[in-house]
Design an enzyme around this catalytic site. Structure first.
Site, short mmCIF file in Angstrom:
data_model
loop_
_atom_site.label_atom_id
_atom_site.label_comp_id
_atom_site.label_asym_id
_atom_site.label_seq_id
_atom_site.Cartn_x
_atom_site.Cartn_y
_atom_site.Cartn_z
N LYS A 208 0.80 -1.17 -0.14
CA LYS A 208 0.03 -0.08 -0.06
C LYS A 208 0.95 1.14 0.03
O LYS A 208 2.12 1.27 0.35
CB LYS A 208 -1.07 0.12 1.30
N ARG A 242 -3.59 -10.07 4.51
CA ARG A 242 -4.22 -9.95 3.15
C ARG A 242 -2.98 -9.65 2.21
O ARG A 242 -2.61 -8.32 2.44
CB ARG A 242 -5.69 -9.08 2.99
C1 9MG Z 1 -10.55 -4.89 -0.76
N1 9MG Z 1 -9.24 -4.40 0.23
C2 9MG Z 1 -8.18 -3.85 -0.28
N2 9MG Z 1 -7.66 -3.69 0.75
C3 9MG Z 1 -8.25 -3.94 1.95
C4 9MG Z 1 -7.79 -4.15 3.19
O1 9MG Z 1 -6.90 -3.59 3.94
N3 9MG Z 1 -8.77 -4.77 4.14
C5 9MG Z 1 -10.00 -5.49 3.50
N4 9MG Z 1 -10.63 -6.21 4.28
N5 9MG Z 1 -10.26 -5.20 2.24
C6 9MG Z 1 -9.25 -4.85 1.38
#
Ligand code: 9MG
Length: 264
Positions: A208, A242
Site C-alpha cells: 500500500k 491480506r
Molecule cells: C479490498 N481491500 C483492499 N484493501 C483491503 C483491506 O485492507 N482490508 C480488507 N478487508 N479489504 C481490502
C-alpha cells in the site's frame, strides 16, 4: 494465523490490475496461491482504489461468479468475495464462497447484512472514513484508534442485530482507507487494542501507498516493506494478513506467529 491471498479481477487495481482478467487465468492464479500457503482467496470484481471506475452489478457478477464457481469445484481453499453489493454476495455464496469482505462494513447496501446472515457466511467488517472516492481527501481524526474502535463496535452491534452470529465476524481497521501515514502507523503500533472485541483481526497492508511514502518506492518495489510491516502487525495481534505475495506472506506469518506465541 491465516493468510488471505488477493485476486483482483479488475483492470484498474493499484498493483495487480489487469493481470487476471480471464476466468481461466484467475483460477490458475488462485490455485497457485493455495499451493503457496493461502488459507483464503479474496476475489474482487471492483477496485476500491480512489478514483477507480464503479462497476455495475451485472459486470461484477460476470467477473466474479465464474471464478468462484470454478475455484470451488477444484479446491477446498476458503473463498472470500470482496464486494459491497448484496446481489454479488448472494450469487457468490450460492456458488461456493464462504466469506464476504465488505469494505463498507455492510453500510452501502441495506440488504447485505441479511444476505450474510441467511447464508451463515463469515463477514469482514472494515473501517473506512468516507467512501473510496473521497476517503483520501484530508482524512482527519482526534484519536484514530479510538474512533476506529468505536466504529467497529457499532458495526459489530449492527451485524449481530441483523442476525449474523458474532463467531462469524472478522474486524479490520482498514489500513489506507481514509488514513494518512501517521494514522496507519498509529493503528499498526496499537493493533493489540482491537483484541478487546474478541473477534479475529484482519490487516491488509500489502504494497500500500503508506509503504511507498516511507520507502519512496512504487508498488512493484514494496514487497520487503510489506513483509516488515506484516511481521509487526502479527506481533501486535493480527490473525489474518491480506497479501498479494502469498509465498512470502505465509513465511512471514509462520515466523512472526511463532515468535508471538513462544513461551519458555
Ligand atoms: C479490498 N481491500 C483492499 N484493501 C483491503 C483491506 O485492507 N482490508 C480488507 N478487508 N479489504 C481490502
Amino acid at each position: 494465523m491465516l493468510v488471505m491471498g488477493v485476486l483482483n479481477l479488475t483492470p484498474d487495481s493499484f498493483y495487480d490490475g489487469g493481470r487476471y482478467i480471464t476466468p481461466q487465468v484467475a483460477v490458475k492464479r488462485a490455485l497457485s496461491m493455495a499451493d503457496e500457503g493461502a488459507d483464503i482467496i479474496d476475489i474482487g470484481g471492483e477496485s476500491s482504489r480512489p478514483g477507480a471506475r464503479s462497476v455495475s452489478i451485472d459486470e461484477e457478477l460476470a467477473r466474479v461468479v465464474p471464478v468462484v464457481e470454478d475455484l470451488a469445484a477444484r479446491s477446498d481453499v476458503l473463498i472470500s468475495v470482496d464486494t459491497m453489493k448484496s446481489a454479488v454476495a448472494q450469487a457468490a455464496l450460492a456458488h461456493g464462497a464462504r466469506i464476504i469482505n465488505d469494505i463498507s462494513a455492510v453500510r452501502f447496501d441495506p440488504n447485505m447484512a441479511g444476505v450474510v446472515a441467511e447464508n451463515g457466511a463469515y463477514l469482514v467488517l472494515m473501517h473506512m472514513q468516507g467512501n473510496p472516492e473521497t476517503m483520501q481527501r484530508n482524512p482527519t481524526y482526534k484519536d484514530a484508534v479510538a474512533e476506529i474502535k468505536s466504529f467497529l463496535r457499532e458495526r459489530i452491534r449492527a451485524a449481530v442485530s441483523a442476525g449474523i452470529d458474532r463467531s462469524r465476524l472478522i474486524i479490520d481497521p482498514g489500513i489506507g482507507f481514509g488514513k494518512r501515514l501517521p494514522h496507519n502507523l498509529e493503528i499498526l503500533r496499537r493493533l493489540s487494542e482491537f483484541k478487546e472485541f474478541g473477534v479475529p483481526i484482519l490487516v491488509g497492508l500489502s504494497r500500500k501507498s503508506f509503504l511507498g511514502e516511507i520507502l519512496d518506492l512504487p508498488s512493484s518495489e514494496r514487497l520487503v516493506g510489506t513483509i516488515a510491516a506484516n511481521a509487526i502487525a502479527i506481533a501486535n495481534g493480527a490473525d489474518i494478513i491480506r497479501v498479494h505475495d502469498v509465498k512470502e506472506g505465509r513465511r512471514t506469518a509462520d515466523v512472526a506467529f511463532r515468535l508471538r506465541n513462544y513461551a519458555t
